[in-house]
Motif scaffolding. Sequence first.
Motif, PDB file in Angstrom:
ATOM      1  N   HIS A  62       0.661  -1.304   0.132  1.00  0.00           N
ATOM      2  CA  HIS A  62       0.120   0.037  -0.083  1.00  0.00           C
ATOM      3  C   HIS A  62       0.736   1.220   0.054  1.00  0.00           C
ATOM      4  CE1 HIS A  62      -3.517  -2.542   0.742  1.00  0.00           C
ATOM      5  NE2 HIS A  62      -2.818  -3.178   1.620  1.00  0.00           N
ATOM      6  N   GLY A  63       2.015   1.162   0.224  1.00  0.00           N
ATOM      7  CA  GLY A  63       3.152   2.097   0.331  1.00  0.00           C
ATOM      8  C   GLY A  63       3.364   2.666   1.578  1.00  0.00           C
ATOM      9  N   ASN A  64       2.947   2.055   2.845  1.00  0.00           N
ATOM     10  CA  ASN A  64       3.575   2.454   4.021  1.00  0.00           C
ATOM     11  C   ASN A  64       4.979   2.118   4.257  1.00  0.00           C
ATOM     12  OD1 ASN A  64       1.069   2.922   5.467  1.00  0.00           O
ATOM     13  ND2 ASN A  64       0.265   0.950   4.602  1.00  0.00           N
ATOM     14  N   GLN A  65       5.667   3.270   4.659  1.00  0.00           N
ATOM     15  CA  GLN A  65       7.252   3.039   4.674  1.00  0.00           C
ATOM     16  C   GLN A  65       7.554   3.230   6.145  1.00  0.00           C
ATOM     17  OE1 GLN A  65       8.543   6.344   5.635  1.00  0.00           O
ATOM     18  NE2 GLN A  65      10.422   6.561   4.196  1.00  0.00           N
ATOM     19  N   ASN A  66       8.691   2.424   6.391  1.00  0.00           N
ATOM     20  CA  ASN A  66       9.328   2.355   7.475  1.00  0.00           C
ATOM     21  C   ASN A  66      10.759   3.037   7.654  1.00  0.00           C
ATOM     22  OD1 ASN A  66      10.065   1.818  10.402  1.00  0.00           O
ATOM     23  ND2 ASN A  66      10.329  -0.371   9.946  1.00  0.00           N
ATOM     24  N   ILE A  67      11.030   3.982   8.350  1.00  0.00           N
ATOM     25  CA  ILE A  67      12.487   4.301   8.675  1.00  0.00           C
ATOM     26  C   ILE A  67      12.862   4.441  10.158  1.00  0.00           C
ATOM     27  CG2 ILE A  67      12.780   5.625   6.180  1.00  0.00           C
ATOM     28  CD1 ILE A  67      12.107   8.254   7.778  1.00  0.00           C
ATOM     29  N   SER A  68      11.729   3.863  10.919  1.00  0.00           N
ATOM     30  CA  SER A  68      12.084   4.141  12.375  1.00  0.00           C
ATOM     31  C   SER A  68      12.725   2.924  12.973  1.00  0.00           C
ATOM     32  CB  SER A  68      10.454   4.222  12.946  1.00  0.00           C
ATOM     33  OG  SER A  68       9.977   5.465  12.306  1.00  0.00           O
ATOM     34  N   ALA A  69      12.425   1.883  12.924  1.00  0.00           N
ATOM     35  CA  ALA A  69      12.720   0.602  13.851  1.00  0.00           C
ATOM     36  C   ALA A  69      12.519  -0.746  12.928  1.00  0.00           C
ATOM     37  CB  ALA A  69      12.289   0.519  15.109  1.00  0.00           C
ATOM     38  N   ILE A  70      13.280  -1.710  13.397  1.00  0.00           N
ATOM     39  CA  ILE A  70      13.053  -2.923  12.975  1.00  0.00           C
ATOM     40  C   ILE A  70      12.803  -3.882  13.911  1.00  0.00           C
ATOM     41  CG2 ILE A  70      14.097  -4.882  11.527  1.00  0.00           C
ATOM     42  CD1 ILE A  70      13.585  -2.546   9.873  1.00  0.00           C
TER      43      ILE A  70
ATOM     44  N   GLY B 228      13.928   6.990  13.035  1.00  0.00           N
ATOM     45  CA  GLY B 228      12.942   7.758  13.545  1.00  0.00           C
ATOM     46  C   GLY B 228      11.821   8.379  12.486  1.00  0.00           C
ATOM     47  N   VAL B 229      10.651   8.611  12.752  1.00  0.00           N
ATOM     48  CA  VAL B 229       9.654   8.861  11.718  1.00  0.00           C
ATOM     49  C   VAL B 229      10.124  10.037  10.828  1.00  0.00           C
ATOM     50  CG1 VAL B 229       7.651   7.746  12.688  1.00  0.00           C
ATOM     51  CG2 VAL B 229       8.138  10.250  13.005  1.00  0.00           C
ATOM     52  N   ARG B 230      10.867  11.060  11.603  1.00  0.00           N
ATOM     53  CA  ARG B 230      11.267  12.365  10.713  1.00  0.00           C
ATOM     54  C   ARG B 230       9.926  12.950  10.202  1.00  0.00           C
ATOM     55  NH1 ARG B 230      17.082  12.099  10.827  1.00  0.00           N
ATOM     56  NH2 ARG B 230      16.830  14.350  10.125  1.00  0.00           N
ATOM     57  N   GLY B 231      10.249  13.671   8.891  1.00  0.00           N
ATOM     58  CA  GLY B 231       9.319  14.307   8.434  1.00  0.00           C
ATOM     59  C   GLY B 231       8.363  13.308   7.778  1.00  0.00           C
ATOM     60  N   ALA B 232       8.521  12.213   7.469  1.00  0.00           N
ATOM     61  CA  ALA B 232       7.705  11.139   6.559  1.00  0.00           C
ATOM     62  C   ALA B 232       6.302  11.240   6.917  1.00  0.00           C
ATOM     63  CB  ALA B 232       8.207   9.817   7.056  1.00  0.00           C
ATOM     64  N   PRO B 233       5.568  11.415   7.812  1.00  0.00           N
ATOM     65  CA  PRO B 233       4.090  11.391   8.106  1.00  0.00           C
ATOM     66  C   PRO B 233       3.595  12.840   7.528  1.00  0.00           C
ATOM     67  CG  PRO B 233       5.098  10.928  10.255  1.00  0.00           C
ATOM     68  CD  PRO B 233       6.168  11.331   9.406  1.00  0.00           C
ATOM     69  N   GLY B 234       4.171  13.872   7.599  1.00  0.00           N
ATOM     70  CA  GLY B 234       3.700  15.390   7.158  1.00  0.00           C
ATOM     71  C   GLY B 234       3.911  15.175   5.346  1.00  0.00           C
ATOM     72  N   ASN B 235       5.030  14.433   5.035  1.00  0.00           N
ATOM     73  CA  ASN B 235       5.274  14.631   3.630  1.00  0.00           C
ATOM     74  C   ASN B 235       4.131  13.659   3.023  1.00  0.00           C
ATOM     75  OD1 ASN B 235       7.813  15.886   3.773  1.00  0.00           O
ATOM     76  ND2 ASN B 235       8.994  13.956   3.943  1.00  0.00           N
TER      77      ASN B 235
END
Length: 233
Positions: free
Chosen positions: A93-101, A113-120
């Motif tokens: 669906h395009g959900n992306q993870n840059i936070s933790a495994i 961490g999520v950084r700016g990904a949610p707002g982007n």
Amino acid sequence: MNATRAEVCVVACAEAWRGDGAILASPMGLIPSLGARLARLTFEPGLLLTDGEAYLVDAAGEIEGWMPYREVFTMLAAGRRHVMMGGAQIDRHGNQNISAIGDWKRPKAQLLGVRGAPGNTVNHPVSYWIPKHSPRVFTPRVDMVSGVGYDRGARELRVVVTNLAVLDFETPDRVMRLRSVHPGVEVAEVVAATGFPLAVPDDVPVTRSPAVQELGLIRDRLDPTGTRERELA
């Protein structure tokens, strides 16, 4: 002149910004950065590039104007930005993870961490660059959602460019689809490297190779030392 896989990826990244006009391009990573600069030099001359801090720059990195970082958020909220991010994991669906495994309460690995990904992902177009296409990245379920996918309210997920292919979400239910395979790559290779069912059209085209002019710009002006090749090593 035969293009390398990295050069094909540069052009595929550049194509992500085709038609965007005068918006802020925010590429993350060397090959996406080369792609944005190539787009600016060729088919998207109005594209805005920054040094990541306070200045607008041209494709050569020369200062064109002043843009303090706070103004990036103005562009973001107005939808006048297109970012190309990376991802440790991404689902169909395009959900992306840059936070933790792993379990987010006790992860195996802590990432950015999520950084700016949610707002982007809820405010403006987003594309992704994945230098190593594998089931570990293209996973049925991300361990933590950083950037949201179409099942969670994403505004526009444009393309996912990898070392094997270009993918998009141009399906009725907005799940990931194989858009093109890079020269020398078979469809079966992409399917095997993806950890979830991929929408595959009956006829899958080959990603376009750089034109002669584009190849000259990549090799002679944008990246004369060939650093791009290391990103796929």
